[in-house]
Enzyme design. Structure first.
Site, mmCIF file in Angstrom:
data_model
loop_
_atom_site.group_PDB
_atom_site.id
_atom_site.type_symbol
_atom_site.label_atom_id
_atom_site.label_comp_id
_atom_site.label_asym_id
_atom_site.label_seq_id
_atom_site.Cartn_x
_atom_site.Cartn_y
_atom_site.Cartn_z
ATOM 1 N N CYS A 122 -91.683 -19.743 -27.936
ATOM 2 C CA CYS A 122 -92.167 -18.877 -26.839
ATOM 3 C C CYS A 122 -91.931 -17.391 -27.119
ATOM 4 O O CYS A 122 -92.492 -16.532 -26.432
ATOM 5 C CB CYS A 122 -91.525 -19.273 -25.516
ATOM 6 S SG CYS A 122 -91.921 -20.952 -25.028
ATOM 7 N N HIS A 264 -91.802 -13.280 -20.646
ATOM 8 C CA HIS A 264 -92.386 -14.584 -20.966
ATOM 9 C C HIS A 264 -92.486 -15.414 -19.693
ATOM 10 O O HIS A 264 -91.515 -15.563 -18.946
ATOM 11 C CB HIS A 264 -91.525 -15.290 -22.012
ATOM 12 C CG HIS A 264 -91.897 -16.723 -22.175
ATOM 13 N ND1 HIS A 264 -93.194 -17.121 -22.416
ATOM 14 C CD2 HIS A 264 -91.157 -17.854 -22.116
ATOM 15 C CE1 HIS A 264 -93.227 -18.439 -22.502
ATOM 16 N NE2 HIS A 264 -92.006 -18.905 -22.317
ATOM 17 N N ASN A 294 -96.480 -22.226 -18.291
ATOM 18 C CA ASN A 294 -95.837 -21.636 -19.465
ATOM 19 C C ASN A 294 -96.729 -21.905 -20.672
ATOM 20 O O ASN A 294 -96.859 -23.045 -21.112
ATOM 21 C CB ASN A 294 -94.447 -22.267 -19.648
ATOM 22 C CG ASN A 294 -93.705 -21.712 -20.856
ATOM 23 O OD1 ASN A 294 -94.299 -21.121 -21.749
ATOM 24 N ND2 ASN A 294 -92.402 -21.918 -20.882
HETATM 25 N N1 COA Z 1 -90.348 -33.201 -10.302
HETATM 26 C C1 COA Z 1 -89.427 -33.615 -9.435
HETATM 27 N N2 COA Z 1 -88.130 -33.649 -9.691
HETATM 28 C C2 COA Z 1 -87.730 -33.228 -10.905
HETATM 29 C C3 COA Z 1 -88.639 -32.777 -11.877
HETATM 30 C C4 COA Z 1 -90.000 -32.776 -11.545
HETATM 31 N N3 COA Z 1 -90.957 -32.362 -12.384
HETATM 32 N N4 COA Z 1 -87.950 -32.431 -12.977
HETATM 33 C C5 COA Z 1 -86.666 -32.642 -12.715
HETATM 34 N N5 COA Z 1 -86.525 -33.141 -11.458
HETATM 35 C C6 COA Z 1 -85.307 -33.521 -10.758
HETATM 36 C C7 COA Z 1 -84.190 -33.870 -11.704
HETATM 37 O O1 COA Z 1 -84.280 -35.208 -12.111
HETATM 38 C C8 COA Z 1 -82.977 -33.610 -10.832
HETATM 39 O O2 COA Z 1 -82.772 -34.696 -9.987
HETATM 40 P P1 COA Z 1 -81.267 -35.179 -9.648
HETATM 41 O O3 COA Z 1 -80.638 -34.006 -8.949
HETATM 42 O O4 COA Z 1 -81.510 -36.350 -8.784
HETATM 43 O O5 COA Z 1 -80.645 -35.480 -10.970
HETATM 44 C C9 COA Z 1 -83.416 -32.436 -9.971
HETATM 45 O O6 COA Z 1 -84.847 -32.410 -10.001
HETATM 46 C C10 COA Z 1 -82.906 -31.119 -10.468
HETATM 47 O O7 COA Z 1 -83.169 -31.057 -11.869
HETATM 48 P P2 COA Z 1 -82.711 -29.850 -12.718
HETATM 49 O O8 COA Z 1 -83.110 -30.062 -14.147
HETATM 50 O O9 COA Z 1 -81.282 -29.576 -12.406
HETATM 51 O O10 COA Z 1 -83.636 -28.757 -12.054
HETATM 52 P P3 COA Z 1 -83.615 -27.221 -12.247
HETATM 53 O O11 COA Z 1 -83.458 -26.566 -10.960
HETATM 54 O O12 COA Z 1 -82.726 -26.800 -13.366
HETATM 55 O O13 COA Z 1 -85.101 -26.949 -12.705
HETATM 56 C C11 COA Z 1 -86.405 -26.546 -14.649
HETATM 57 C C12 COA Z 1 -85.605 -27.565 -13.871
HETATM 58 C C13 COA Z 1 -86.921 -27.192 -15.936
HETATM 59 C C14 COA Z 1 -87.578 -26.087 -13.820
HETATM 60 C C15 COA Z 1 -85.495 -25.339 -14.936
HETATM 61 O O14 COA Z 1 -84.294 -25.790 -15.504
HETATM 62 C C16 COA Z 1 -86.131 -24.380 -15.859
HETATM 63 O O15 COA Z 1 -87.087 -23.727 -15.510
HETATM 64 N N6 COA Z 1 -85.573 -24.233 -17.055
HETATM 65 C C17 COA Z 1 -86.112 -23.330 -18.009
HETATM 66 C C18 COA Z 1 -87.311 -23.931 -18.618
HETATM 67 C C19 COA Z 1 -88.044 -22.953 -19.425
HETATM 68 O O16 COA Z 1 -88.227 -21.860 -18.989
HETATM 69 N N7 COA Z 1 -88.446 -23.345 -20.621
HETATM 70 C C20 COA Z 1 -89.176 -22.558 -21.473
HETATM 71 C C21 COA Z 1 -88.345 -21.525 -22.081
HETATM 72 S S1 COA Z 1 -89.208 -20.907 -23.369
#
Ligand code: COA
Length: 355
Positions: A122, A264, A294
């Site tokens: 990215c 980004h 993204n």
């Molecule tokens: N739909 C519904 N629930 C989801 C889900 C989805 N698509 N993805 C994850 N969950 C659930 C998880 O299983 C978890 O459930 P639990 O609490 O029962 O275990 C809950 O939602 C929270 O998950 P978590 O991973 O802690 O969520 P988060 O708030 O960290 O958000 C992301 C997840 C991926 C959106 C976030 O971590 C993020 O944006 N990370 C950066 C990703 C990114 O930018 N990547 C590219 C960089 S180049």
């Protein structure tokens, strides 16, 4: 008193942005569509990421096809039909070998110019800008086409809700030319970095020499993109914030003199956290991830073009670009926005291109 938005006379050579083109494939994929296929919801995706919809290619369309479309539009936007080099940033090349850029250069009719790919996930577009600026400053090229293009839909595990809801396909490109540091559009400096100690946070584990040289048979499951979202979130905020701060300090730009933060487009919460960290009003952070998701290496040029089309990016404004991704790798650059006419193809939003 000097106007902070007007660079003082500075005759140093620089790479200058002359044109911008973007392309999104025709098929829009909404959060509702995804929630019919996997255990997720529009509400979860919107509130946790800010994304409402993204574009995925139809079967048979590859990254090179999107790159050609964006590249052609960037050349038109710059009013040129030749370049001295093509640099393509992508995580989803058409083939593991050879690079996709030579094929793109040939399809664009650019002749036997140097053409190669950059792999910085990215952060790829900012790395490619730095690389192209290096070609210009070293006297290797006077004009370079820089493209960021991705078809993440081809590497997403359709059953993995951690990644399938986040990424989209698309391409964006710019034309850089040799010019002066005091011209609008001049790339005024770079800050780049990496941390390979955390290479496993974002990865396609299989398909490379690490797996193959171990004598392991090809494993289709290992060819999917994986991401440890929570840890990536923290790294994205600290890396983009730290890199931006280092660059702003070098340029002598205080955070509150930055007119537009083009980060980004990974997650709106990440963009706001970076803006807060730098002392930039959140309203100055460009956000188009709600409409495109993204798009990895294509994210920054797509955000620039959408912002320009919406009137949110105007000539003379100070713009900070910052990106972060797998590697880990990150990078930032800055410019004063030039008076250019972006050539943008957005299937569901009207074009603002006047030749
Ligand atoms: N739909 C519904 N629930 C989801 C889900 C989805 N698509 N993805 C994850 N969950 C659930 C998880 O299983 C978890 O459930 P639990 O609490 O029962 O275990 C809950 O939602 C929270 O998950 P978590 O991973 O802690 O969520 P988060 O708030 O960290 O958000 C992301 C997840 C991926 C959106 C976030 O971590 C993020 O944006 N990370 C950066 C990703 C990114 O930018 N990547 C590219 C960089 S180049």
């Amino acid at each position: 008193m000097t106007d902070p938005h007007r660079p003082e006379a500075d005759a140093r050579p620089a790479a200058v942005l002359r044109g911008l083109g973007t392309f999104l494939p025709p098929r829009v994929v909404t959060n509702h569509e995804l929630s019919e296929r996997m255990d997720t919801s529009d509400e979860w995706i919107r509130t946790r990421t800010g994304i409402r919809e993204r574009y995925w290619v139809e079967p048979g369309t590859a990254t090179g096809d999107l790159a050609v479309e964006a590249g052609a539009r960037a050349l038109k936007s710059a009013g040129v039909d030749t370049v001295d080099a093509v640099v393509l940033a992508t995580t989803t090349p058409d083939h593991p070998c050879p690079a996709t850029a030579p094929w793109v250069a040939a399809r664009l009719g650019l002749g036997r110019v140097p053409a190669y790919d950059i792999a910085a996930v990215c952060a790829g577009f900012v790395y490619a800008l730095a690389n192209a600026a290096g070609l210009i400053l070293a006297g290797v090229a006077d004009r370079v086409l820089v493209i960021g293009a991705e078809t993440y839909s081809s590497i997403l595990d359709p059953a993995d809700r951690n990644t399938a809801v986040i990424f989209g396909d698309g391409a964006g490109a710019v034309v850089l030319e040799a010019g002066r540091a005091d011209e609008p559009g001049a790339l005024l400096g770079f800050d780049l970095g990496s941390d390979g100690g955390q290479h496993d946070l974002i990865a396609i584990p299989g398909g490379g020499s690490r797996q193959r040289s171990g004598g392991n048979p090809p494993d289709p499951a290992g060819s999917y993109f994986t991401m440890q979202g929570k840890r990536v979130f923290v790294q994205a905020v600290t890396s983009m914030g730290g890199s931006s701060r280092a660059l702003l300090e070098r340029l002598g730009w205080a955070g509150d003199t930055v007119d537009r933060l083009v980060g980004h487009q990974a997650n709106v919460r990440i963009l706001h956290a970076v803006a807060d960290d730098l002392g930039i009003d959140r309203e100055r952070a460009i956000v188009n991830l709600d409409r495109v998701g993204n798009t990895s290496a294509a994210s920054i040029p797509l955000a620039l073009a959408d912002a320009a089309a919406a009137g949110d990016l105007r000539p003379g404004e100070r713009v900070l670009l910052t990106a972060f991704g797998g590697g880990l790798a990150w990078g930032s650059t800055a410019l004063v926005w030039p008076d250019i006419n972006p050539n943008r193809h957005h299937p569901t939003r009207p074009e603002r291109w006047t030749p």
